[in-house]
Motif scaffolding. Structure first.
Motif, PDB file in Angstrom:
ATOM      1  N   HIS A 196       7.473   8.460  -7.266  1.00 37.76           N
ATOM      2  CA  HIS A 196       8.577   7.793  -6.588  1.00 37.76           C
ATOM      3  C   HIS A 196       8.551   8.048  -5.081  1.00 37.76           C
ATOM      4  O   HIS A 196       9.280   7.389  -4.337  1.00 37.76           O
ATOM      5  N   SER A 197       7.756   8.993  -4.647  1.00 38.40           N
ATOM      6  CA  SER A 197       7.775   9.380  -3.239  1.00 38.40           C
ATOM      7  C   SER A 197       7.211   8.270  -2.348  1.00 38.40           C
ATOM      8  O   SER A 197       6.545   7.335  -2.799  1.00 38.40           O
ATOM      9  N   ASN A 198       7.490   8.410  -1.068  1.00 36.06           N
ATOM     10  CA  ASN A 198       7.033   7.450  -0.062  1.00 36.06           C
ATOM     11  C   ASN A 198       5.812   7.992   0.673  1.00 36.06           C
ATOM     12  O   ASN A 198       5.644   7.771   1.865  1.00 36.06           O
ATOM     13  N   VAL A 199       4.966   8.687  -0.044  1.00 32.15           N
ATOM     14  CA  VAL A 199       3.782   9.303   0.555  1.00 32.15           C
ATOM     15  C   VAL A 199       2.658   8.272   0.700  1.00 32.15           C
ATOM     16  O   VAL A 199       2.328   7.581  -0.264  1.00 32.15           O
ATOM     17  N   ARG A 200       2.107   8.195   1.891  1.00 32.94           N
ATOM     18  CA  ARG A 200       0.967   7.299   2.121  1.00 32.94           C
ATOM     19  C   ARG A 200      -0.328   8.088   1.967  1.00 32.94           C
ATOM     20  O   ARG A 200      -0.657   8.951   2.769  1.00 32.94           O
ATOM     21  N   LEU A 212      -6.147   7.713 -13.514  1.00 33.89           N
ATOM     22  CA  LEU A 212      -5.636   8.724 -14.438  1.00 33.89           C
ATOM     23  C   LEU A 212      -4.151   9.016 -14.253  1.00 33.89           C
ATOM     24  O   LEU A 212      -3.431   9.261 -15.228  1.00 33.89           O
ATOM     25  N   LEU A 213      -3.662   8.958 -13.004  1.00 37.39           N
ATOM     26  CA  LEU A 213      -2.295   9.377 -12.693  1.00 37.39           C
ATOM     27  C   LEU A 213      -1.464   8.216 -12.153  1.00 37.39           C
ATOM     28  O   LEU A 213      -1.995   7.286 -11.548  1.00 37.39           O
ATOM     29  N   THR A 214      -0.154   8.301 -12.341  1.00 37.42           N
ATOM     30  CA  THR A 214       0.764   7.338 -11.736  1.00 37.42           C
ATOM     31  C   THR A 214       0.968   7.737 -10.278  1.00 37.42           C
ATOM     32  O   THR A 214       1.345   8.870  -9.985  1.00 37.42           O
ATOM     33  N   THR A 215       0.723   6.812  -9.354  1.00 36.62           N
ATOM     34  CA  THR A 215       0.723   7.114  -7.926  1.00 36.62           C
ATOM     35  C   THR A 215       1.838   6.346  -7.206  1.00 36.62           C
ATOM     36  O   THR A 215       2.416   5.411  -7.768  1.00 36.62           O
ATOM     37  N   PRO A 216       2.135   6.702  -5.937  1.00 40.61           N
ATOM     38  CA  PRO A 216       3.219   6.027  -5.212  1.00 40.61           C
ATOM     39  C   PRO A 216       3.029   4.519  -5.049  1.00 40.61           C
ATOM     40  O   PRO A 216       3.980   3.745  -5.238  1.00 40.61           O
ATOM     41  N   ARG A 217       1.841   4.056  -4.662  1.00 43.39           N
ATOM     42  CA  ARG A 217       1.624   2.612  -4.537  1.00 43.39           C
ATOM     43  C   ARG A 217       1.787   1.926  -5.886  1.00 43.39           C
ATOM     44  O   ARG A 217       2.376   0.851  -5.984  1.00 43.39           O
ATOM     45  N   MET A 218       1.245   2.551  -6.891  1.00 46.53           N
ATOM     46  CA  MET A 218       1.303   1.982  -8.238  1.00 46.53           C
ATOM     47  C   MET A 218       2.746   1.834  -8.707  1.00 46.53           C
ATOM     48  O   MET A 218       3.169   0.774  -9.171  1.00 46.53           O
ATOM     49  N   VAL A 299       8.644  -6.408   2.615  1.00 47.16           N
ATOM     50  CA  VAL A 299       8.795  -5.069   3.153  1.00 47.16           C
ATOM     51  C   VAL A 299       7.528  -4.682   3.909  1.00 47.16           C
ATOM     52  O   VAL A 299       6.433  -5.094   3.551  1.00 47.16           O
ATOM     53  N   ARG A 300       7.672  -3.917   4.948  1.00 48.00           N
ATOM     54  CA  ARG A 300       6.525  -3.500   5.747  1.00 48.00           C
ATOM     55  C   ARG A 300       5.950  -2.235   5.157  1.00 48.00           C
ATOM     56  O   ARG A 300       6.626  -1.210   5.042  1.00 48.00           O
ATOM     57  N   MET A 301       4.662  -2.292   4.805  1.00 45.98           N
ATOM     58  CA  MET A 301       4.013  -1.138   4.203  1.00 45.98           C
ATOM     59  C   MET A 301       2.722  -0.859   4.953  1.00 45.98           C
ATOM     60  O   MET A 301       1.959  -1.778   5.262  1.00 45.98           O
ATOM     61  N   ARG A 302       2.484   0.386   5.254  1.00 46.37           N
ATOM     62  CA  ARG A 302       1.289   0.760   6.009  1.00 46.37           C
ATOM     63  C   ARG A 302       0.065   0.687   5.109  1.00 46.37           C
ATOM     64  O   ARG A 302       0.153   0.967   3.923  1.00 46.37           O
ATOM     65  N   PRO A 303      -1.088   0.353   5.677  1.00 48.14           N
ATOM     66  CA  PRO A 303      -2.310   0.260   4.862  1.00 48.14           C
ATOM     67  C   PRO A 303      -2.772   1.613   4.393  1.00 48.14           C
ATOM     68  O   PRO A 303      -2.371   2.634   4.916  1.00 48.14           O
TER      69      PRO A 303
END
Length: 303
Positions: A196-200, A212-218, A299-303
């Protein structure tokens, strides 16, 4: 998803245990400290390397999500934990449940129980979206109009209470022992906070992690205001289940976070959020037109 509680399990993180002599279990204290340090690292990382630009005032939104989360944690502490922990102990002592009946070494039983707990949480998450009754409670989690680690706390207390019988059924039928339950709860807590985090993260690295893992972008795709995207990436821990069921998505158009019918700033406030499950429901996927609505601008999302 249920998040941390959960969906869920913020308050399910292992508590300090006591040895037979009545002294604190050093291993338990060390594990709790490690979990707290990891959680702090996630929270700091999302502030240093944000993935999405926030659209709502951060302080008020975080305080609101924390208040909703505190009520959910109370349900976990007072109802869920006192029910599931004795069930786990009985399952192991009396060899009840699926994994306890298998001729496996203890570590193998724990590993299988861990996987089955994670998979059945995938199934529960799907149910919270597909069942109109469950959705009215889970909707509170999704009306958050930004996505970060505080969203992991945003589960309605009634949502958590309704999930308690399912969680008890998981433990009893799977035969999850106390050690496997503690391990899965710790993992689930950190996983929900992380995805759920907003980590890029570097995109290439995150794509490999998502195998393997659920990630922030996913998980961000699951939280968009586009129904076709929301109905993907149901996993809350291991992403294996999305790959298995064909519900995995990683590359998707950038869309706003939230639910189209609840885009006004008022919709995510504390009292409306607490009242939402008990209010007349409207079609969540028909965009509202209200004063102060930011609409469905990308929404604006960084690459």
């Amino acid at each position: 998803m249920r998040t941390l509680l959960t969906h869920a399990a913020l308050a399910d993180a292992p508590a300090e245990r006591t040895s037979r002599r009545g002294t604190p279990d050093t291993l338990g204290v060390a594990a709790a400290a490690a979990i707290a340090a990891a959680a702090l690292a996630i929270i700091l990382a999302e502030r240093c390397r944000p993935l999405r630009k926030q659209t709502r005032p951060a302080l008020r939104r975080t305080a609101r999500n924390a208040a909703i989360g505190a009520m959910s944690m109370a349900v976990v502490a007072l109802v869920q934990t006192p029910l599931t922990q004795p069930l786990a102990s009985r399952a192991e002592e009396r060899r009840r449940g699926l994994v306890q009946r298998l001729l496996l070494r203890p570590w193998a039983r724990d590993a299988l129980a861990f996987l089955l707990m994670d998979y059945t949480m995938y199934l529960w998450h799907v149910a919270t979206h597909r069942s109109p009754f469950l959705w009215r409670f889970h909707l509170v989690h999704h009306v958050d109009q930004d996505l970060d680690s505080s969203t992991a706390l945003r589960f309605h207390a009634a949502d958590m209470a309704i999930s308690v019988p399912y969680r008890a059924l998981q433990v009893a039928l799977i035969g999850t022992g106390p050690r496997a339950l503690r391990l899965w709860q710790s993992w689930f807590f950190l996983s929900v906070l992380f995805h759920h985090s907003n980590v890029r993260l570097p995109r290439g690295l995150e794509r490999r992690m998502a195998a393997l893992l659920t990630t922030p972008r996913m998980h961000g795709i699951h939280h968009t205001a586009v129904r076709e995207q929301t109905e993907s990436n149901w996993s809350s821990g291991l992403s294996l289940w999305d790959h298995l069921h064909g519900t995995f998505r990683f590359d998707a158009p950038r869309e706003p976070i939230g639910v189209p019918a609840y885009r006004s700033p008022e919709a995510a406030r504390l009292i409306p959020s607490l009242a939402l499950p008990f209010s007349r429901q409207r079609d969540a996927w028909i965009a509202e037109r209200a004063s102060g609505d930011i609409g469905l601008a990308t929404v604006r999302m960084r690459p």
